[in-house]
Write an enzyme that holds these catalytic residues in place. Structure first.
Site, short mmCIF file in Angstrom:
data_model
loop_
_atom_site.label_atom_id
_atom_site.label_comp_id
_atom_site.label_asym_id
_atom_site.label_seq_id
_atom_site.Cartn_x
_atom_site.Cartn_y
_atom_site.Cartn_z
N ASP A 42 0.81 -1.23 0.00
CA ASP A 42 0.00 0.00 0.00
C ASP A 42 0.85 1.28 0.00
O ASP A 42 0.65 2.17 0.85
CB ASP A 42 -0.92 0.03 1.25
CG ASP A 42 -1.67 -1.26 1.47
OD1 ASP A 42 -2.09 -1.89 0.49
OD2 ASP A 42 -1.84 -1.65 2.64
N GLU A 213 -11.41 -0.06 -3.17
CA GLU A 213 -10.67 0.59 -2.08
C GLU A 213 -9.46 1.30 -2.68
O GLU A 213 -9.33 1.41 -3.90
CB GLU A 213 -10.21 -0.46 -1.05
CG GLU A 213 -9.35 -1.56 -1.65
CD GLU A 213 -9.08 -2.73 -0.71
OE1 GLU A 213 -9.72 -2.82 0.35
OE2 GLU A 213 -8.24 -3.57 -1.06
O1 FUB Z 1 -3.01 -3.64 3.57
C1 FUB Z 1 -4.30 -3.78 4.14
C2 FUB Z 1 -5.35 -3.45 3.12
O2 FUB Z 1 -5.20 -4.28 1.98
C3 FUB Z 1 -5.30 -2.07 2.56
O3 FUB Z 1 -5.81 -1.09 3.43
C4 FUB Z 1 -6.09 -2.25 1.32
O4 FUB Z 1 -5.98 -1.19 0.41
C5 FUB Z 1 -5.50 -3.54 0.80
O5 FUB Z 1 -4.31 -3.34 0.08
#
Ligand code: FUB
Length: 318
Positions: A42, A213
Site C-alpha cells: 500500500d 478501495e
Molecule cells: O493492507 C491492508 C489493506 O489491503 C489495505 O488497506 C487495502 O488497500 C488492501 O491493500
C-alpha cells in the site's frame, strides 16, 4: 538486474525547420520489489521540501493472518530511485489510545504536509468488531519520518463499515481534500486548515466504476486523477486491478478512464502515482518475494501519459 545508473538520453528533433537537440534525463530504476528486508504494501508516495521521495507503506507481518496482524509502519525514502533508506518504525498500534485492544489492523496510510507539520493518516479500528469500527487516525510530526505522535482521529465521518485507506490531496492553492472508502463507497470532503477535521459533509465520488478501495488523488496539467482498486477476480481469487478516473475538480464528478495496473499476483492491489524529478512513477505492491497473496512487497515503475492526459498501462518490471 537492471543497470542502476542514471542515463542521459539525447533526443533530436526538428522544430519549424530548425534542427535542435534536447537533453531528456531518464532515470533507470533498480530491481522490483525495491524493499526486500521486510514485507510492505500500500505505498503512498510524496516528495517533500528536502527533495527526497518518501514512501509511506503498510507492513505485512510474517506469518500472516489475513491482514489482521499488521501493527506498525515504517517509512522509506530515496533521492535517486535506486537506493532506499529505511527510516525505521514511525508508529505502532500499541501507541493508538483509542485503538482496538488487540492492536494490528494498521492498514494503508497516507501523509500530508502543511505549514511545517507532517500529518500521517492511518486507518485503524477502535473496537473488536473491527470492520464496523474503522477510524482514520492522525499523527503529527515536525519531521517526515520520525517523532510522530497520535493526535486523535478525524471526527464526523459517519458510517464506518469497511471505510479504510485515507488519502489526503493538497491542491496548488493549499486547500487539502480528504478521500477514503471501501466496500464500494468512495467519499471525500475538504479538510479544515488544521488538517484534522472535515470542513463539510462527506460527498460520494460519482462516476467511478467498480470501486473497491485504495483511493489516491493526484493532479497533472490541471487534470485531477482519482485512482483506486477494483473488485476484479480471476479463478475465484482476488486479482484486483488499479483503475483511474479524471475530473476538472478534486471533488468530481469523475469520468472513468480504465485500468492502469493489471493484477500483480497479490490478493489486493493498492498504489499511488507521484512525480519525481520530472518523471512520473506508479508505486504498487506485488507478491513476488513470498509467493503468498498477503505477504506483499512494494514496487515502483515508470508511468507514462498519452498526449490527451490518459494513462498508459504500467509495465511491471522485475
Ligand atoms: O493492507 C491492508 C489493506 O489491503 C489495505 O488497506 C487495502 O488497500 C488492501 O491493500
Amino acid at each position: 538486474m537492471k543497470n542502476v545508473l542514471t542515463t542521459l538520453a539525447a533526443l533530436s528533433f526538428t522544430l519549424m525547420g530548425c534542427s535542435s537537440q534536447k537533453q531528456i534525463e531518464t532515470t533507470t530504476l533498480g530491481p522490483n520489489p525495491f524493499i526486500t528486508h521486510m514485507y510492505t504494501a500500500d505505498p503512498s508516495g510524496h516528495v517533500w521540501e528536502d527533495g527526497r521521495l518518501y514512501v509511506y507503506p503498510s507492513h505485512d507481518i510474517d506469518p500472516p493472518r489475513g491482514c489482521d496482524l499488521m501493527d506498525r509502519y515504517h517509512v522509506f525514502s530515496t533521492d535517486d530511485m535506486v537506493h532506499w533508506k529505511d527510516h525505521g518504525e514511525i508508529l505502532n498500534s500499541s501507541q493508538v489510545p483509542w485503538g482496538r485492544k488487540d492492536g494490528g489492523f494498521m492498514w494503508a496510510p497516507d501523509c500530508a504536509y502543511k505549514n511545517g507539520i507532517y500529518y500521517f493518516y492511518f486507518p485503524h479500528p477502535s473496537g473488536d468488531d473491527w470492520n464496523k469500527t474503522w477510524k482514520v487516525g492522525v499523527a503529527t510530526s515536525k519531521y517526515p519520518a520520525k517523532d510522530f505522535k497520535v493526535q486523535g482521529y478525524i471526527e464526523d465521518l459517519g458510517d464506518a463499515f469497511a471505510m479504510i485507506d485515507p488519502c489526503v490531496f493538497v491542491d496548488d492553492d493549499g486547500q487539502a481534500y480528504f478521500y477514503y472508502g471501501g466496500g464500494g463507497r468512495c467519499v471525500a470532503a475538504k479538510l479544515k486548515d488544521n488538517m484534522m477535521e472535515i470542513a463539510e459533509p462527506l460527498k460520494t465520488m460519482e462516476g467511478l466504476k467498480d470501486f473497491h478501495e485504495a483511493a489516491w488523488v493526484h493532479k497533472r496539467n490541471g487534470i485531477y486523477y482519482l485512482s483506486y482498486a477494483d473488485n476484479h477476480s480471476e479463478n475465484n481469487k482476488g486479482a484486483n486491478r488499479l483503475n483511474y478516473a479524471t475530473s476538472d475538480s478534486p471533488m468530481g464528478p469523475w469520468k472513468y478512464q480504465g485500468v492502469y495496473l493489471e493484477p500483480t499476483g497479490c490478493d489486493t492491489s493498492h498504489g499511488s502515482i507521484v512525480e519525481y524529478k520530472g518523471e512520473w512513477y506508479a508505486l504498487y505492491h506485488n507478491c513476488s518475494i513470498s509467493g503468498r497473496g498477503n505477504l506483499r512487497s512494494i514496487c515502483v515503475d515508470k508511468l507514462y501519459y498519452n498526449p490527451d492526459g490518459t494513462i498508459q498501462v504500467v509495465k511491471q518490471t522485475k
